[in-house]
Scaffold this active site. Sequence first.
Site, short mmCIF file in Angstrom:
data_model
loop_
_atom_site.label_atom_id
_atom_site.label_comp_id
_atom_site.label_asym_id
_atom_site.label_seq_id
_atom_site.Cartn_x
_atom_site.Cartn_y
_atom_site.Cartn_z
N HIS A 69 -33.51 -18.50 21.55
CA HIS A 69 -32.65 -18.97 22.64
C HIS A 69 -32.06 -17.77 23.39
O HIS A 69 -31.59 -16.82 22.76
CB HIS A 69 -31.49 -19.81 22.10
CG HIS A 69 -31.91 -21.17 21.65
ND1 HIS A 69 -31.02 -22.18 21.39
CD2 HIS A 69 -33.13 -21.69 21.43
CE1 HIS A 69 -31.69 -23.26 21.02
NE2 HIS A 69 -32.97 -22.98 21.03
N TYR A 110 -22.47 -26.73 24.20
CA TYR A 110 -21.13 -26.98 23.64
C TYR A 110 -20.32 -27.75 24.68
O TYR A 110 -20.17 -27.27 25.82
CB TYR A 110 -20.42 -25.66 23.33
CG TYR A 110 -21.04 -24.86 22.19
CD1 TYR A 110 -20.56 -24.98 20.89
CD2 TYR A 110 -22.11 -24.00 22.41
CE1 TYR A 110 -21.13 -24.27 19.84
CE2 TYR A 110 -22.69 -23.28 21.37
CZ TYR A 110 -22.19 -23.42 20.08
OH TYR A 110 -22.76 -22.73 19.05
N PRO A 150 -17.57 -24.33 12.06
CA PRO A 150 -18.96 -24.11 12.50
C PRO A 150 -19.13 -23.79 13.99
O PRO A 150 -20.20 -23.36 14.40
CB PRO A 150 -19.68 -25.40 12.12
CG PRO A 150 -18.60 -26.41 11.90
CD PRO A 150 -17.37 -25.68 11.50
N LYS A 171 -21.46 -19.22 12.76
CA LYS A 171 -21.34 -17.89 12.13
C LYS A 171 -21.42 -17.85 10.61
O LYS A 171 -21.60 -16.78 10.03
CB LYS A 171 -20.02 -17.25 12.57
CG LYS A 171 -19.97 -16.89 14.04
CD LYS A 171 -21.01 -15.84 14.35
CE LYS A 171 -21.26 -15.67 15.82
NZ LYS A 171 -22.58 -15.17 16.13
N TYR A 173 -21.53 -14.11 20.25
CA TYR A 173 -22.48 -15.16 19.91
C TYR A 173 -23.76 -14.58 19.29
O TYR A 173 -24.28 -15.11 18.32
CB TYR A 173 -22.82 -16.00 21.15
CG TYR A 173 -23.37 -17.35 20.77
CD1 TYR A 173 -22.53 -18.37 20.34
CD2 TYR A 173 -24.74 -17.60 20.79
CE1 TYR A 173 -23.02 -19.60 19.95
CE2 TYR A 173 -25.24 -18.82 20.40
CZ TYR A 173 -24.37 -19.83 19.98
OH TYR A 173 -24.87 -21.04 19.58
P1 RFL Z 1 -23.55 -21.83 -0.10
O1 RFL Z 1 -24.65 -22.15 0.86
O2 RFL Z 1 -22.47 -22.80 -0.28
O3 RFL Z 1 -24.24 -21.52 -1.50
C1 RFL Z 1 -23.49 -21.36 -2.68
C2 RFL Z 1 -24.35 -21.77 -3.85
O4 RFL Z 1 -23.63 -21.57 -5.06
C3 RFL Z 1 -23.81 -22.70 -5.90
N1 RFL Z 1 -22.67 -22.80 -6.83
C4 RFL Z 1 -22.72 -22.41 -8.12
N2 RFL Z 1 -23.71 -21.88 -8.84
C5 RFL Z 1 -23.44 -21.58 -10.14
N3 RFL Z 1 -22.24 -21.83 -10.73
C6 RFL Z 1 -21.22 -22.36 -10.04
N4 RFL Z 1 -20.05 -22.60 -10.62
C7 RFL Z 1 -21.44 -22.68 -8.66
N5 RFL Z 1 -20.67 -23.19 -7.70
C8 RFL Z 1 -21.42 -23.27 -6.59
C9 RFL Z 1 -23.91 -23.86 -4.93
O5 RFL Z 1 -24.57 -24.97 -5.53
C10 RFL Z 1 -24.72 -23.24 -3.80
O6 RFL Z 1 -26.11 -23.40 -3.99
O7 RFL Z 1 -22.86 -20.44 0.26
P2 RFL Z 1 -23.49 -19.10 0.91
O8 RFL Z 1 -24.77 -18.72 0.22
O9 RFL Z 1 -22.38 -18.15 1.00
O10 RFL Z 1 -23.95 -19.54 2.41
C11 RFL Z 1 -22.99 -19.91 3.38
C12 RFL Z 1 -23.59 -20.94 4.33
O11 RFL Z 1 -24.18 -21.99 3.58
C13 RFL Z 1 -22.54 -21.52 5.29
O12 RFL Z 1 -21.66 -20.51 5.72
C14 RFL Z 1 -23.19 -22.16 6.54
O13 RFL Z 1 -23.92 -23.32 6.21
C15 RFL Z 1 -22.13 -22.52 7.58
N6 RFL Z 1 -22.69 -23.18 8.75
C16 RFL Z 1 -23.35 -22.47 9.73
N7 RFL Z 1 -23.55 -21.14 9.60
C17 RFL Z 1 -24.27 -20.44 10.53
O14 RFL Z 1 -24.43 -19.22 10.40
N8 RFL Z 1 -24.87 -21.06 11.62
C18 RFL Z 1 -24.73 -22.41 11.83
O15 RFL Z 1 -25.32 -22.95 12.77
C19 RFL Z 1 -23.91 -23.16 10.89
N9 RFL Z 1 -23.74 -24.48 11.04
C20 RFL Z 1 -22.54 -24.57 8.90
C21 RFL Z 1 -23.06 -25.19 10.08
C22 RFL Z 1 -21.89 -25.33 7.92
C23 RFL Z 1 -21.76 -26.68 8.10
N10 RFL Z 1 -21.13 -27.42 7.05
C24 RFL Z 1 -21.66 -28.58 6.47
C25 RFL Z 1 -20.02 -26.83 6.34
C26 RFL Z 1 -22.92 -26.53 10.28
C27 RFL Z 1 -22.24 -27.29 9.30
C28 RFL Z 1 -22.07 -28.76 9.59
C1 PHB Z 2 -26.48 -26.31 14.23
O1 PHB Z 2 -27.59 -26.30 14.80
O2 PHB Z 2 -26.30 -26.89 13.14
C2 PHB Z 2 -25.34 -25.62 14.87
C3 PHB Z 2 -25.51 -24.97 16.08
C4 PHB Z 2 -24.45 -24.31 16.67
C5 PHB Z 2 -23.21 -24.33 16.05
C6 PHB Z 2 -23.04 -24.96 14.83
C7 PHB Z 2 -24.10 -25.62 14.23
O3 PHB Z 2 -22.17 -23.69 16.63
#
Ligand code: RFL
Ligand code: PHB
Length: 415
Positions: A96, A226, A318, A322, A410
């Site tokens: 993008h 957005y 989110p 980031k 971004y």
């Molecule tokens: P995770 O992905 O939560 O992984 C942690 C892992 O640790 C395990 N765990 C354990 N394992 C052993 N013993 C224990 N006691 C444990 N407790 C937990 C868990 O099962 C899991 O597998 O953390 P990590 O690796 O730091 O990664 C972070 C990302 O997952 C998170 O920041 C992103 O998903 C946030 N996020 C977004 N980030 C972006 O960079 N770009 C995006 O577009 C974006 N969109 C989003 C998002 C998060 C969202 N939600 C649901 C919070 C959109 C959404 C809706």
């Molecule tokens: C996504 O595709 O899940 C997404 C994209 C942009 C955002 C957050 C989540 O700012």
Amino acid sequence: MLPIGNLRVNLVKLVKINHFKINNMRTQVAIIGAGPAGLLLGALLHKAGIASIIIERQSRSYVLSRIRAGILEQGTVDMLHSVGAGQRLAIEGQVHHAIELVFKNQRHSIDVTGLTDGKVVTAYGQTEVTHDLMNARHAAGLATVYEARDVSIEDFDTVQPKVHYVTDGQHHELACDFIAGCDGFHGVCRSSVPKDAIQEFERIYPFGWLGVLADVPPVSPHAIVYGNHARGFSLCSMRSLTRSRYYIQCPITDKVGQWSDAAFWDELRLRLDPELAGRITTGPSIDKSIAPLRSFVAEPMRFGRLFLAGDAAHIVPPTGAKGLNLAASDVKYLSSALIDFYLEKCSAGIDGYSQRALARIWKVERFSWSLTTLMHRFPETDAFGQKMQEAELDYLVHSKAASTALAENYVGLPL
Ligand code: RFL
Ligand code: PHB
């Protein structure tokens, strides 16, 4: 003992499990959590010849079923390529060059690439990133323990930390040089640190995001959209040219069951400009969930021989995409610190990890908080507040200086 102030380690669990047979193992770095942070750290260490074992409490398929992030900064993409996990991303990732902001029923494009000397972001799902990293780890024959129960960490204020866990009814002790706490916000690592050794900063937002994943072509395949609207925030994103990801701001008290697919699509369309709304292809949702929004930082990120990385140490709302990217930059810093320690016999990197990572984290926290504040309707957003948001948005899209500041955040601040 390492000089980490008043850290004390809880020995109670160790004594308790001594009643059972314990299988002993050893590695250089024990990584807790097989999310993006843990898997990427394992891959970066492996590339440098440093051994690690990942301990994950969920099953592989459960980890892969979590629908989360979608947008990767170039630094994250480069890291995935550098560890040999970028082949599918290169083919399937959608590059993008712009984002679009919708307010007062009009859409405005921000030429992110033009404003940042050619930088881009790539739409590629976190699920796919995790899948590719898991496959690369499996192909390299590296150990990951899934479905580990009762994970606990001990002795991280000594040079011989240990991880305890149970699989198939057997107790295991993993001795290591370092523990990397990559276990997300609800993990065991941060909560094992004595309260007086850690400071937490938090803001909880008074709304959530209702997200829908659907196998329909994205309304805007070349830019993430957005939307700011009196009815609340909206976001149009994608996973591929045939899979879309949409979000709308909703009350945090809402339950997913209250939202039929039809109600979601109707509400989304109401929050976009009429031209875009008219072009949305709707279809049955294949995932629907509500996520709370939170800003959170724990300081410091190092406690003796325990390091926190990713969501274990910080959460961003989110807006701005980031979270996963911050997890990637943390493990980049952490892996180079550990590489310096093992290969150069230099501990300056591990000593400076927390400060170095936090300097970037706070800037990204600021960006995610400010974009969240600008784009959402808060309970206290009255007509004046809405006008202020619109004036700021108007300034943002018409001032090159303001657009550039948005664009450089971004695409990702430099590492
Ligand atoms: P995770 O992905 O939560 O992984 C942690 C892992 O640790 C395990 N765990 C354990 N394992 C052993 N013993 C224990 N006691 C444990 N407790 C937990 C868990 O099962 C899991 O597998 O953390 P990590 O690796 O730091 O990664 C972070 C990302 O997952 C998170 O920041 C992103 O998903 C946030 N996020 C977004 N980030 C972006 O960079 N770009 C995006 O577009 C974006 N969109 C989003 C998002 C998060 C969202 N939600 C649901 C919070 C959109 C959404 C809706
Ligand atoms: C996504 O595709 O899940 C997404 C994209 C942009 C955002 C957050 C989540 O700012």
